[in-house]
Scaffold this active site. Structure first.
Site, PDB file in Angstrom:
ATOM      1  N   ARG A 149      30.847  -3.513 -71.280  1.00 60.12           N
ATOM      2  CA  ARG A 149      32.277  -3.683 -70.992  1.00 60.12           C
ATOM      3  C   ARG A 149      32.485  -4.067 -69.532  1.00 60.12           C
ATOM      4  O   ARG A 149      33.139  -3.361 -68.783  1.00 60.12           O
ATOM      5  CB  ARG A 149      33.021  -2.399 -71.320  1.00 60.12           C
ATOM      6  CG  ARG A 149      33.065  -2.067 -72.803  1.00 60.12           C
ATOM      7  CD  ARG A 149      33.767  -0.756 -73.052  1.00 60.12           C
ATOM      8  NE  ARG A 149      33.059   0.352 -72.408  1.00 60.12           N
ATOM      9  CZ  ARG A 149      33.480   1.616 -72.424  1.00 60.12           C
ATOM     10  NH1 ARG A 149      34.614   1.938 -73.009  1.00 60.12           N
ATOM     11  NH2 ARG A 149      32.765   2.562 -71.841  1.00 60.12           N
ATOM     12  N   LYS A 209      16.299   8.236 -78.209  1.00 63.04           N
ATOM     13  CA  LYS A 209      16.590   9.607 -78.589  1.00 63.04           C
ATOM     14  C   LYS A 209      17.873  10.056 -77.869  1.00 63.04           C
ATOM     15  O   LYS A 209      18.243   9.470 -76.854  1.00 63.04           O
ATOM     16  CB  LYS A 209      15.421  10.524 -78.203  1.00 63.04           C
ATOM     17  CG  LYS A 209      15.297  10.770 -76.683  1.00 63.04           C
ATOM     18  CD  LYS A 209      14.561  12.035 -76.431  1.00 63.04           C
ATOM     19  CE  LYS A 209      14.549  12.367 -74.953  1.00 63.04           C
ATOM     20  NZ  LYS A 209      15.691  13.121 -74.490  1.00 63.04           N
ATOM     21  N   ASP A 263      10.488   7.155 -78.231  1.00 65.68           N
ATOM     22  CA  ASP A 263      10.172   8.403 -77.541  1.00 65.68           C
ATOM     23  C   ASP A 263       9.238   7.989 -76.406  1.00 65.68           C
ATOM     24  O   ASP A 263       8.052   7.750 -76.630  1.00 65.68           O
ATOM     25  CB  ASP A 263       9.487   9.398 -78.474  1.00 65.68           C
ATOM     26  CG  ASP A 263       9.209  10.742 -77.803  1.00 65.68           C
ATOM     27  OD1 ASP A 263       9.152  10.777 -76.549  1.00 65.68           O
ATOM     28  OD2 ASP A 263       9.043  11.745 -78.506  1.00 65.68           O
ATOM     29  N   HIS A 264       9.794   7.865 -75.199  1.00 66.98           N
ATOM     30  CA  HIS A 264       9.024   7.227 -74.125  1.00 66.98           C
ATOM     31  C   HIS A 264       7.748   7.986 -73.787  1.00 66.98           C
ATOM     32  O   HIS A 264       6.809   7.417 -73.219  1.00 66.98           O
ATOM     33  CB  HIS A 264       9.885   7.035 -72.872  1.00 66.98           C
ATOM     34  CG  HIS A 264      10.211   8.297 -72.150  1.00 66.98           C
ATOM     35  ND1 HIS A 264      11.324   9.059 -72.454  1.00 66.98           N
ATOM     36  CD2 HIS A 264       9.592   8.946 -71.134  1.00 66.98           C
ATOM     37  CE1 HIS A 264      11.370  10.101 -71.652  1.00 66.98           C
ATOM     38  NE2 HIS A 264      10.331  10.066 -70.852  1.00 66.98           N
ATOM     39  N   LYS A 316       3.164   6.794 -72.781  1.00 68.86           N
ATOM     40  CA  LYS A 316       2.378   7.158 -71.597  1.00 68.86           C
ATOM     41  C   LYS A 316       0.887   7.096 -71.908  1.00 68.86           C
ATOM     42  O   LYS A 316       0.428   7.518 -72.973  1.00 68.86           O
ATOM     43  CB  LYS A 316       2.758   8.568 -71.118  1.00 68.86           C
ATOM     44  CG  LYS A 316       4.175   8.660 -70.553  1.00 68.86           C
ATOM     45  CD  LYS A 316       4.484  10.072 -70.097  1.00 68.86           C
ATOM     46  CE  LYS A 316       5.890  10.161 -69.512  1.00 68.86           C
ATOM     47  NZ  LYS A 316       5.993   9.455 -68.221  1.00 68.86           N
ATOM     48  N   GLU A 346      10.657  20.591 -65.394  1.00 70.22           N
ATOM     49  CA  GLU A 346      11.325  19.730 -64.419  1.00 70.22           C
ATOM     50  C   GLU A 346      11.810  20.579 -63.255  1.00 70.22           C
ATOM     51  O   GLU A 346      12.247  21.722 -63.449  1.00 70.22           O
ATOM     52  CB  GLU A 346      12.506  19.007 -65.061  1.00 70.22           C
ATOM     53  CG  GLU A 346      12.124  18.060 -66.174  1.00 70.22           C
ATOM     54  CD  GLU A 346      13.337  17.350 -66.751  1.00 70.22           C
ATOM     55  OE1 GLU A 346      13.648  16.242 -66.294  1.00 70.22           O
ATOM     56  OE2 GLU A 346      13.976  17.921 -67.656  1.00 70.22           O
ATOM     57  N   ASP A 388      16.916  18.368 -76.444  1.00 63.63           N
ATOM     58  CA  ASP A 388      16.615  17.239 -75.569  1.00 63.63           C
ATOM     59  C   ASP A 388      15.119  16.970 -75.462  1.00 63.63           C
ATOM     60  O   ASP A 388      14.703  15.825 -75.315  1.00 63.63           O
ATOM     61  CB  ASP A 388      17.191  17.505 -74.173  1.00 63.63           C
ATOM     62  CG  ASP A 388      17.131  16.275 -73.274  1.00 63.63           C
ATOM     63  OD1 ASP A 388      17.389  15.163 -73.768  1.00 63.63           O
ATOM     64  OD2 ASP A 388      16.812  16.428 -72.082  1.00 63.63           O
ATOM     65  N   HIS A 444       9.827  15.174 -77.748  1.00 62.01           N
ATOM     66  CA  HIS A 444       8.620  15.069 -76.923  1.00 62.01           C
ATOM     67  C   HIS A 444       7.571  16.113 -77.280  1.00 62.01           C
ATOM     68  O   HIS A 444       6.405  15.791 -77.543  1.00 62.01           O
ATOM     69  CB  HIS A 444       8.967  15.232 -75.438  1.00 62.01           C
ATOM     70  CG  HIS A 444       9.918  14.210 -74.911  1.00 62.01           C
ATOM     71  ND1 HIS A 444       9.994  12.935 -75.404  1.00 62.01           N
ATOM     72  CD2 HIS A 444      10.838  14.275 -73.916  1.00 62.01           C
ATOM     73  CE1 HIS A 444      10.918  12.255 -74.737  1.00 62.01           C
ATOM     74  NE2 HIS A 444      11.443  13.053 -73.840  1.00 62.01           N
ATOM     75  N   LYS A 487      14.622  23.120 -66.936  1.00 61.66           N
ATOM     76  CA  LYS A 487      15.050  22.482 -65.692  1.00 61.66           C
ATOM     77  C   LYS A 487      15.082  23.521 -64.581  1.00 61.66           C
ATOM     78  O   LYS A 487      15.165  24.726 -64.836  1.00 61.66           O
ATOM     79  CB  LYS A 487      16.426  21.834 -65.871  1.00 61.66           C
ATOM     80  CG  LYS A 487      16.397  20.631 -66.807  1.00 61.66           C
ATOM     81  CD  LYS A 487      17.724  19.912 -66.832  1.00 61.66           C
ATOM     82  CE  LYS A 487      17.648  18.651 -67.668  1.00 61.66           C
ATOM     83  NZ  LYS A 487      16.756  17.626 -67.092  1.00 61.66           N
TER      84      LYS A 487
END
Length: 509
Positions: A65, A171, A200-201, A205, A239, A258, A263, A361
């Site tokens: 947009r 995801k 799923d990144h 890897k 993290e 998440d 993962h 986190k």
């Protein structure tokens, strides 16, 4: 129209030395102005082009947009590449890539904009020679997935008659089993199942893919990779940052949805699966599905699962606010920023071996690892005073940030006395290979263009993962308040107690 790659990448190494180059094709990115596109997707496209893995006429179309012209979009891509690309900027590569860049402004319910997108793709087929082959990357919030997919069908953009058309979905794949099934139904009404790529990144890897090489290309590990020798397995994704500016996405989703649902359960499947008959997509998915289908939840979810929320504390020498003080967060939110669960796998190989999954986190440091912790030796001829510091042998696969593998075992301390102490033997990717590892999105985008679905979760895997997580989430909803932990620590004390009840403890990476 879909490429198939049934060759075993471990056994047919000679074939795999040749670079895999995408054929005539293009990529359309919905939500092209977002962080994922700017920091990962655009740089990955450039890096693939820079490595010679994209066709000369490759085309990149942005949809968002913004009242941009093609040159405005090109400038946006240029800035993203300069800031985030892994490979050096080369003007000749950029000039070739820019020839196929187009931008289409519009909302997701704008029929005229989708007609403009259709015309743009038809023009690129003629000018760039894309052959009607386009992948549609939905880099948008999940609530917009059905709307975009239905628009693609309505305007004939998903038709496979003149080339292949593929959907790439980020995801989360739904927020529970019911929503995932509804989303899968909508997507599969428009795209064939073999043309749907769920990103799923983590599966892109190098170190995640190395789990398969470590297990099945070596005779050293597989004989002890079972309940007779393994005490337990810990899979951690920690993290050291908070939610940043993701309050709108994160609140109500939480750490388990998440990270664990996708993962960590994928890492569990790769760690626990049997050797596939081959390394094509169907064989890999079959073995992962068997494992996920055999996962058993603990009898007492109150004792063997923990959800927590970070409070104010110190992170890297700086004061950090608590989750409830973050911008945009409801001060009464019960969303989990930490989750730990114990599961077992009901099959012959793993019966009785607990798998502990945790994520959070604002933890002590950023790290993702799989730790296979072995049983103690059944008999020790050493005096107990000589081995008081000796722990369990362990094999630790480090996914990030220091990619590699560590083995922990007992060794004699130099000297005249017999004293045994834990030592570590380390393999690091950066020190053992001269080639730099491609970013996960490089590998995954190339696989999409090639039609190679080895590294993409199938419908069954997604739905089985939700079947595992949904009962846990329902239990936590009944409990209400999450456990508390200070920012900069390793999570709630309840998580330590969860393992301590079984005589175990979390690793400190």
């Amino acid at each position: 129209m879909t490429a198939t790659h049934g060759a075993n990448p471990l056994r047919d190494a000679a074939d795999r030395r040749l670079p895999r180059i995408a054929g005539p094709s293009g990529l359309v990115i919905f939500g092209v102005t977002g962080d994922l596109s700017r920091k990962k997707l655009m740089p990955a496209v450039y890096d693939l082009a820079n490595r010679g893995l994209l066709p000369p006429g490759f085309s990149l179309v942005g949809y968002a947009r913004r009242e941009w012209q093609d040159e405005d979009f090109a400038q946006e891509v240029h800035d993203a590449v300069k800031a985030h690309a892994r490979t050096p900027f080369r003007e000749e590569v950029w000039q070739q890539l820019i020839q196929g860049m187009r931008f289409v402004p519009g909302d997701f319910d704008d029929d005229q904009a989708f007609e403009n997108l259709k015309s743009t793709i038809e023009d690129l087929d003629k000018v760039q020679g894309t052959g009607g082959n386009f992948a549609f990357y939905l880099s948008v919030p999940p609530k917009f997935f059905p709307k975009v997919v239905k628009q693609l069908k309505k305007h004939g953009l998903a038709d496979q008659k003149d080339g292949w058309r593929r959907a790439v979905i980020e995801k989360p794949f739904g927020h529970d089993l019911t929503s995932a099934q509804e989303l899968n139904k909508v997507v599969h009404e428009v795209f064939p199942s073999n043309e749907v790529f769920r990103i799923d990144h983590y599966l892109g890897k190098e170190t995640v893919q190395n789990i398969l090489a470590l297990r099945f290309a070596n005779t050293l590990f597989e004989p002890v990779w079972n309940r007779s020798y393994v005490d337990h397995v810990q899979i951690t994704m920690a993290e050291d940052i908070g939610i940043g500016g993701r309050a709108g996405y994160y609140d109500g989703i939480g750490a388990a949805r998440d990270v664990i649902q996708n993962h960590l359960l994928q890492l569990l499947a790769l760690t626990a699966m049997e050797e596939p008959a081959s390394f094509d997509a169907d064989a890999l998915a079959a073995e992962k599905t068997k494992v996920l289908g055999a996962v058993r939840l603990p009898h007492d979810l109150g004792k063997d699962t923990v959800f927590g929320q970070y409070t104010a504390g110190w992170q890297g020498g700086e004061k950090a606010v608590g989750y409830l003080e973050e911008d945009g967060i409801d001060p009464k939110s019960n969303t989990d920023t930490y989750a730990a669960v114990k599961v077992e796998i009901d099959n012959r190989r793993w019966a009785g071996v607990p798998f502990y999954l945790r994520t959070g986190k604002r933890l002590g440091r950023r790290v993702t690892e799989i730790a296979v912790v072995f049983q103690r030796a059944p008999h020790s001829p050493f005096d107990h005073t000589a081995t008081e510091e000796l722990g369990h042998n362990a094999l630790v696969i480090r996914v990030q940030p220091d990619e590699g593998v560590t083995m922990r075992f007992g060794s004699k301390v130099p000297g005249t006395a017999m004293e045994v102490r834990d030592v570590s033997m380390d393999f690091a990717y950066g020190e053992s290979f001269t080639e730099s590892s491609p970013e996960a999105y490089e590998r995954l985008l190339l696989d999409v263009l090639l039609g190679d679905s080895n590294l993409f979760p199938r419908t069954e895997e997604v739905e089985l993962s939700w079947k595992i997580l949904d009962p846990i989430e329902r239990h936590w909803d009944k409990r209400g308040k999450p456990a508390q932990y200070e920012s900069g620590t390793w999570g709630p004390v309840e998580a330590d107690e969860m393992l301590a009840r079984h005589g175990r403890s979390w690793r400190r990476p």
